[in-house]
Motif scaffolding. Sequence first.
Motif, short mmCIF file in Angstrom:
data_model
loop_
_atom_site.label_atom_id
_atom_site.label_comp_id
_atom_site.label_asym_id
_atom_site.label_seq_id
_atom_site.Cartn_x
_atom_site.Cartn_y
_atom_site.Cartn_z
N ILE A 23 -5.59 28.89 4.00
CA ILE A 23 -5.33 28.34 2.66
C ILE A 23 -4.73 26.94 2.68
N GLY A 24 -4.53 26.39 3.87
CA GLY A 24 -4.11 24.99 3.98
C GLY A 24 -2.63 24.73 3.75
N VAL A 25 -1.78 25.66 4.20
CA VAL A 25 -0.33 25.44 4.13
C VAL A 25 0.27 25.72 5.50
N SER A 26 1.58 25.53 5.62
CA SER A 26 2.24 25.81 6.89
C SER A 26 2.60 27.30 7.00
N ARG A 27 2.81 27.74 8.22
CA ARG A 27 3.24 29.12 8.44
C ARG A 27 4.58 29.37 7.76
N GLN A 28 5.44 28.35 7.75
CA GLN A 28 6.75 28.48 7.12
C GLN A 28 6.61 28.74 5.62
N THR A 29 5.59 28.16 4.99
CA THR A 29 5.36 28.41 3.56
C THR A 29 5.04 29.88 3.34
N ILE A 30 4.19 30.44 4.17
CA ILE A 30 3.86 31.87 4.05
C ILE A 30 5.12 32.71 4.24
N ASN A 31 5.93 32.34 5.22
CA ASN A 31 7.16 33.07 5.48
C ASN A 31 8.10 33.04 4.28
N THR A 32 8.25 31.88 3.64
CA THR A 32 9.16 31.80 2.50
C THR A 32 8.62 32.55 1.28
N GLU A 34 6.73 35.33 1.51
CA GLU A 34 6.95 36.74 1.86
C GLU A 34 8.41 37.13 1.69
N SER A 35 9.31 36.20 1.96
CA SER A 35 10.75 36.47 1.86
C SER A 35 11.28 36.31 0.44
N ASN A 36 10.38 36.04 -0.49
CA ASN A 36 10.75 35.83 -1.90
C ASN A 36 11.71 34.67 -2.11
N LYS A 37 11.63 33.67 -1.24
CA LYS A 37 12.46 32.47 -1.38
C LYS A 37 11.69 31.36 -2.08
N TYR A 38 10.38 31.54 -2.21
CA TYR A 38 9.51 30.52 -2.80
C TYR A 38 8.45 31.21 -3.64
N VAL A 39 8.28 30.72 -4.86
CA VAL A 39 7.23 31.24 -5.74
C VAL A 39 6.03 30.29 -5.64
N PRO A 40 4.88 30.79 -5.21
CA PRO A 40 3.73 29.91 -5.02
C PRO A 40 3.19 29.39 -6.36
N SER A 41 2.54 28.25 -6.28
CA SER A 41 1.86 27.71 -7.45
C SER A 41 0.70 28.63 -7.81
N THR A 42 0.17 28.43 -8.98
CA THR A 42 -0.98 29.24 -9.42
C THR A 42 -2.15 29.05 -8.47
N VAL A 43 -2.41 27.82 -8.09
CA VAL A 43 -3.53 27.54 -7.18
C VAL A 43 -3.32 28.24 -5.84
N PHE A 60 0.91 39.73 -6.39
CA PHE A 60 2.15 39.19 -6.97
C PHE A 60 2.45 39.91 -8.29
N SER A 61 3.72 40.23 -8.50
CA SER A 61 4.11 40.87 -9.77
C SER A 61 5.50 40.38 -10.19
N LEU A 62 5.70 40.33 -11.48
CA LEU A 62 6.98 39.91 -12.03
C LEU A 62 8.00 41.04 -11.91
#
Length: 66
Positions: A23-32, A34-43, A60-62
């Motif tokens: 998907i064109g991001v870093s592994r750290q982005t996936i990690n964050t 998964e850890s619920n430290k980062y909410v991904p953009s819609t895209v 993903f769920s609210l």
Amino acid sequence: MKNTLRVERAIKDITQADLAEKIGVSRQTINTIESNKYVPSTVLALKIARVFGKPVEQIFSLEEGD
């Protein structure tokens, strides 16, 4: 927001690095995510859903306070 990303990866036997590359991001982005430290953009959420062949709502769920 909670997600089932770690479970989805395990089912498809995909590492964080593999998913990140697809998907064109870093592994750290996936990690964050998964850890619920980062909410991904819609895209980004749509790209992740596409990799697993599922609707975004199945990954993903609210939560109550979102």
